[in-house]
Scaffold this motif. Structure first.
Motif, PDB file in Angstrom:
ATOM      1  N   LEU A 357       0.734  -1.127  -0.103  1.00 11.89           N
ATOM      2  CA  LEU A 357      -0.088   0.151  -0.046  1.00 11.89           C
ATOM      3  C   LEU A 357       0.765   1.028  -0.149  1.00 11.89           C
ATOM      4  CD1 LEU A 357      -2.902   0.596  -0.041  1.00 11.89           C
ATOM      5  CD2 LEU A 357      -2.922   0.826   2.279  1.00 11.89           C
ATOM      6  N   ILE A 358       1.878   1.164   0.835  1.00 11.35           N
ATOM      7  CA  ILE A 358       2.929   2.315   1.164  1.00 11.35           C
ATOM      8  C   ILE A 358       3.756   2.479  -0.170  1.00 11.35           C
ATOM      9  CG2 ILE A 358       4.615   3.336   2.194  1.00 11.35           C
ATOM     10  CD1 ILE A 358       2.035   3.271   3.545  1.00 11.35           C
ATOM     11  N   THR A 359       3.959   1.401  -0.807  1.00 11.26           N
ATOM     12  CA  THR A 359       4.658   1.310  -2.223  1.00 11.26           C
ATOM     13  C   THR A 359       3.782   1.784  -3.354  1.00 11.26           C
ATOM     14  OG1 THR A 359       5.740  -0.736  -1.541  1.00 11.26           O
ATOM     15  CG2 THR A 359       5.986   0.170  -3.804  1.00 11.26           C
ATOM     16  N   PHE A 360       2.704   1.435  -3.494  1.00 10.52           N
ATOM     17  CA  PHE A 360       1.637   2.221  -4.205  1.00 10.52           C
ATOM     18  C   PHE A 360       1.551   3.649  -4.030  1.00 10.52           C
ATOM     19  CE2 PHE A 360      -2.540   3.058  -6.191  1.00 10.52           C
ATOM     20  CZ  PHE A 360      -2.683   2.045  -7.133  1.00 10.52           C
ATOM     21  N   THR A 361       1.538   4.201  -3.022  1.00 10.84           N
ATOM     22  CA  THR A 361       1.375   5.678  -2.689  1.00 10.84           C
ATOM     23  C   THR A 361       2.607   6.231  -3.195  1.00 10.84           C
ATOM     24  OG1 THR A 361       0.017   5.065  -1.045  1.00 10.84           O
ATOM     25  CG2 THR A 361       0.986   7.251  -0.988  1.00 10.84           C
ATOM     26  N   THR A 362       3.876   5.725  -2.970  1.00 13.35           N
ATOM     27  CA  THR A 362       5.205   6.131  -3.438  1.00 13.35           C
ATOM     28  C   THR A 362       5.175   6.240  -4.770  1.00 13.35           C
ATOM     29  OG1 THR A 362       6.127   5.229  -1.119  1.00 13.35           O
ATOM     30  CG2 THR A 362       7.700   6.192  -2.812  1.00 13.35           C
ATOM     31  N   ALA A 398      12.675  -1.300  -9.578  1.00 13.22           N
ATOM     32  CA  ALA A 398      12.437  -1.206  -8.156  1.00 13.22           C
ATOM     33  C   ALA A 398      11.681  -2.420  -7.560  1.00 13.22           C
ATOM     34  CB  ALA A 398      11.681   0.119  -7.671  1.00 13.22           C
ATOM     35  N   GLY A 399      10.503  -2.977  -8.352  1.00 12.46           N
ATOM     36  CA  GLY A 399       9.887  -4.116  -7.930  1.00 12.46           C
ATOM     37  C   GLY A 399      10.610  -5.472  -8.157  1.00 12.46           C
ATOM     38  N   VAL A 400      11.171  -5.570  -8.965  1.00 17.93           N
ATOM     39  CA  VAL A 400      11.979  -6.755  -9.310  1.00 17.93           C
ATOM     40  C   VAL A 400      13.211  -6.834  -8.313  1.00 17.93           C
ATOM     41  CG1 VAL A 400      13.581  -7.968 -10.988  1.00 17.93           C
ATOM     42  CG2 VAL A 400      11.386  -7.088 -11.775  1.00 17.93           C
ATOM     43  N   LEU A 449       2.406  -5.466  -8.895  1.00 15.29           N
ATOM     44  CA  LEU A 449       1.033  -4.825  -8.715  1.00 15.29           C
ATOM     45  C   LEU A 449       1.062  -3.443  -8.179  1.00 15.29           C
ATOM     46  CD1 LEU A 449      -1.863  -5.223  -9.718  1.00 15.29           C
ATOM     47  CD2 LEU A 449      -2.309  -6.203  -7.447  1.00 15.29           C
ATOM     48  N   ALA A 450       1.721  -3.432  -7.009  1.00 14.14           N
ATOM     49  CA  ALA A 450       2.098  -2.160  -6.186  1.00 14.14           C
ATOM     50  C   ALA A 450       2.699  -1.187  -6.706  1.00 14.14           C
ATOM     51  CB  ALA A 450       2.263  -2.455  -4.798  1.00 14.14           C
ATOM     52  N   THR A 451       3.883  -1.781  -7.487  1.00 17.21           N
ATOM     53  CA  THR A 451       4.936  -0.678  -8.514  1.00 17.21           C
ATOM     54  C   THR A 451       4.408  -0.293  -9.848  1.00 17.21           C
ATOM     55  OG1 THR A 451       6.181  -2.692  -8.911  1.00 17.21           O
ATOM     56  CG2 THR A 451       6.818  -1.300  -6.878  1.00 17.21           C
TER      57      THR A 451
END
Length: 871
Positions: A357-362, A398-400, A449-451
């Motif tokens: 959730l925080i990653t999504f926001t960032t 970043a996600g990978v 999904l988040a990134t």
């Protein structure tokens, strides 16, 4: 290099802190998600590898008449069976400690010892002891170990030449029970088999290599072992009759010889009687001497017949079958790994949800900040896909990176840390940690999904606008009156800075809620870590304080009424009182469900029972045993899906069967129980309740006092054995200790995640409002005032997040405990004040650290450059 690719790398370089923060958040989320999910399987795999290496048996067979090579051959009739017969018995050892004594023999393949020091017995006067004897009782190499005479060995004194671990005893805290001494086995020992005065081996170890590829703790393994056990019972059914004849053969041969001698004497006596009759012309057929001989022969015949009957009755081959589940600590280990697996299904998922959730926001903020660049690229003629690809690659990279680093480190570290910390509770395990590809793939999917998902959503929204609109600054959100302004007396007392901070809180609602969620999530995770530990400990403390109020259970022999045990108890200075009850074990069924191994207690004094067992409902109302019906504990009732008024079927191990109505459901945390009055017992089974157990209340005792009392009861009290609740409580306490490593990892990583989240959100907040902060700094605000301008919001949001975290922590803990329950244990929700205090202090400390870092950053801000910027 393509311009858009250059832009991406420049973007990473210019916002390296944010890029690293995204990677760290994803890394932490994936690390604990994959690591904890891998821990349960790794614990099982490690023990499976260890016992496979040591060739632990799948089935053990005990016999009342012993085993010979013919029995070994009989076992091998079952396809794939490996079998070994060994000498084994429980004896009193040095210092009155009960020892599981084995005969060591060359060529032994199954249940191999792992020496921790020294060597195996090489001479008749040498002994190897359990490493627990060294660790807990202070024995050392080279010491002389002396057995009492009642051990019935070829010699009494042995030299200690080694200490070892055995796969038969994986749990360092327990070694099982015995029918000698105080009833509790302290450690095992191995001496040369020739020194054990046993006519034949007493234990048959059986192992199936084909089963070793199957996880011991799965239902599939259990089914396979049952099938093998069924085959073994079939071949040993005929062997039992043959073995009885073999054992009886020497005795029967002697009795036959005596019978032959007696028959010869009878013939001689008959001839003598004939001679007397002939000599007296049939007038006198006997003499006093003949009559005396006849009486003696009749008496001898009766004795001989009685002796034959006694021999045949005393020798009967019966078998006791055991599987790995019957070994001390084996089931508890499986339950422990199951609890960790159950926790892993919930806690890491919630942890990862907060991180995502925080990653999504960032990522969303990162793209929104680049509105001007997106507009410029569109104006220069770049296509939407080219522009989007730059941001998507940023998010993908970043996600990978976060996923790969988190999955690799989590799968490698957490299971191994837990296994290493288990060394104090279990024998040394061979770490076997398989990479959890499925879990890692799932975590990677959520991370992307988040990134990337966030980048797609926001970039698409930005690209829908015109270049001119993108290159213009977005109009700031207008402030609105807040509820606090309507409370005039309070609002008037606030200074200007405070009013601005409160208005800004509600001006940027998404940022407010994300900060609250981040803080609440971190607080909830830390609180859950403490809650799991406290709740597992509470199951034992409440069971043995609120429910179980007696301190010992004395099991009586079948022909005892408890008077002899009572005499022994009254002589003990720590004795308080005792209650005679009927104890049994039964299977209870209802609605097509069955709950096995339910402990039944029936008492002829229901009112006195409450002094020994605290029966009450979950609302706290006391329960009195009724004249008809049965009282079930809540876990058994839940398993059977019954409530008060339903009827259940009860079948005891002695095949007594009956139906009874459930009159009440009692609170209980460990084990499954059913309680009846003696009258209800007689009504249920149509048989009078026979006293076979004493519940004993004692004042606090030392371990030596408990052992002495248990020995006295076995020796003079007509008791089969004595068990103490303090030992049971210690066993339950070990469950909490076994989870401590996992819980501490939860708390540590939750704290790290909370700090990273708070820092990241504050960093985003400052970046978004740098022009606003520079403006007030230009207007003459001091550095401390500028810092408090934004930190005041963090303080308020931290407080709100902590309060929400309290509620979330309780809900999350309750849900995980529900998932971690077993058929025998209920975990009450219990979170100590320590957990609340530490979670709160950590959040306050994180907020203070972030405030300090923010203060240092704002002191160095270039106001002119910030105000000139269009960002």
């Amino acid at each position: 290099m393509q311009p858009m690719t250059k832009y991406m790398w420049r973007n990473i370089r210019d916002s390296l802190g944010r890029f690293i923060a995204i990677i760290l958040i994803i890394l932490l989320g994936v690390l604990i998600f994959v690591g904890v999910k891998a821990t349960g399987p790794a614990l099982n795999d490690s023990l499976n590898t260890t016992v496979k290496q040591d060739k632990l048996t799948d089935i053990q067979l005990l016999s009342t008449t012993g085993f010979t090579s013919k029995d070994v051959a009989t076992a091998k009739k079952v396809a794939g069976a490996q079998a070994e017969a060994v000498k084994f018995k429980y004896v009193n050892g040095s210092k009155g400690q009960v020892v599981a004594l084995y005969g060591d023999q060359s060529g032994q393949q199954l249940n191999q010892l792992t020496l921790t020091s020294g060597h195996r017995p090489r001479h008749n006067n040498e002994i190897v002891l359990d490493q627990r004897a060294q660790r807990s009782f202070g024995y050392k190499l080279g010491q002389t170990y002396t057995f009492p005479t009642d051990a019935k060995l070829a010699r009494r004194q042995f030299k200690i030449v080694g200490f070892a671990d055995s796969p038969l005893y994986i749990d360092n805290a327990q070694r099982g029970s015995a029918n000698v001494g105080d009833g509790a086995v302290r450690y095992f020992a191995y001496i040369p088999a020739s020194q054990m005065k046993l006519g034949a081996a007493s234990l048959l170890n059986i192992r199936f290599p084909s089963l070793q590829k199957t996880d011991t703790f799965t239902d599939h393994y259990t089914d396979l072992v049952r099938a093998k056990e069924k085959q073994l019972k079939k071949v040993f059914k005929n062997r039992a009759v043959t073995r009885t004849r073999e054992v009886l053969a020497p005795t029967l041969k002697t009795l036959d010889q005596q019978q032959n001698q007696l028959d010869a004497a009878q013939k001689q006596l008959a001839a003598a009687k004939q001679q007397v009759a002939s000599a007296s012309n049939g007038q006198m057929t006997t003499t006093p001497q003949i009559a005396q001989q006849e009486t003696a022969l009749q008496t001898a015949q009766k004795k001989l017949t009685a002796g034959r009957q006694r021999a045949e009755q005393s020798v009967k081959t019966t078998y006791t079958w055991q599987t790995r589940d019957d070994l001390a600590g084996f089931s508890a280990y499986g339950d422990s790994s199951e609890r960790i697996a159950a926790i892993a299904n919930v806690f890491p998922a919630f942890f990862f949800l907060v991180a995502a959730l925080i990653t999504f926001t960032t990522v969303t903020r990162m793209v929104e900040e680049a509105r001007g660049q997106i507009g410029a690229f569109k104006a220069l003629g770049y296509g939407k896909f080219q522009i989007a690809l730059s941001f998507l690659n940023y998010a993908l990279l970043a996600g990978v990176l976060g996923t790969v680093l988190g999955a690799a480190s989590g799968n490698w570290s957490i299971p191994r840390i837990v296994i290493a910390l288990y060394k104090n509770e279990y024998i040394p395990l061979q770490p076997t940690v398989a990479f959890q590809w499925g879990t890692a793939a799932l975590a990677g999917g959520f991370a992307l999904l988040a990134t990337v998902g966030a980048a797609i959503i926001v970039v698409r929204e930005q690209l829908a606008e015109k270049p001119a609109a993108l290159m213009l600054l977005r109009a700031p959100k207008s402030a609105k009156r807040i509820l606090l302004e309507r409370i005039k007396p309070l609002w008037r007392r606030l200074n200007f800075n405070q009013k601005v901070s409160y208005r800004n809180l509600f001006r940027y609602k998404s940022r407010m809620w994300m900060t609250i969620i981040g803080i609440a999530g971190g607080t909830a995770l830390i609180l859950t870590g403490f809650g799991l530990k406290n709740s597992i400990e509470a199951s034992g403390s409440r069971q043995y304080s609120d429910i179980i109020k007696y301190q010992a259970v004395v099991r009586l022999t079948d022909d005892s009424n408890g008077s002899a045990a009572h005499q022994v108890l009254t002589k003990d200075s720590r004795y308080r009182s005792r209650l005679a009850v009927t104890a049994d074990v039964a299977d209870i069924s209802a609605h097509g469900r069955k709950q096995a191994d339910v402990n039944i207690y029936a008492s002829a004094a229901p009112k006195q029972l409450n002094r020994y067992i605290g029966l009450h409902t979950n609302r706290g109302a006391a329960i009195t045993l009724p004249q008809k019906g049965i009282v079930l504990t809540d876990k058994a009732a839940k398993q059977l899906n019954v409530s008060v008024g339903d009827t259940v079927t009860v079948k005891t191990t002695d095949n007594h069967r009956g139906r009874a109505k459930v009159t009440a459901i009692a609170t209980n945390y460990i084990g499954n129980y059913a309680y009846l009055s003696a009258t209800a017992y007689q009504t249920l089974f149509a048989e009078k309740a026979v006293v076979n157990t004493l519940l004993v209340r004692l004042r606090p005792q030392t371990a030596n006092q408990r052992n002495t009392l248990a020995r006295q009861l076995l020796k003079n009290g007509e008791a089969l054995g004595t068990s103490y609740t303090v030992d049971q409580k210690k066993t339950v306490g070990n469950m909490g200790k076994m989870l401590n490593p996992v819980v501490m990892i939860f708390i540590l990583l939750s704290g790290v995640l909370s700090f990273v989240v708070l820092y990241n959100l504050t960093n985003i907040n400052v970046s978004e409002r740098i022009r606003e902060l520079s403006t007030i700094k230009v207007l003459g605000f001091y550095n401390q005032e500028v810092t408090m301008y934004i930190s005041r919001e963090n303080i308020i949001l931290t407080g709100a997040g902590i309060l929400f975290g309290y509620a979330g922590g309780n809900l999350l803990t309750a849900y995980i405990l529900h998932q971690a329950e077993t058929a025998q244990i209920i975990f009450p929700l219990s979170i100590s004040w320590t957990g609340y205090i530490i979670a709160t202090l950590l959040m306050i400390a994180f907020t203070a650290i972030v405030m300090f870092v923010t203060h240092q950053r704002l002191k160095r801000v270039d106001m002119v450059e910030a105000l000139k910027s269009n960002d």
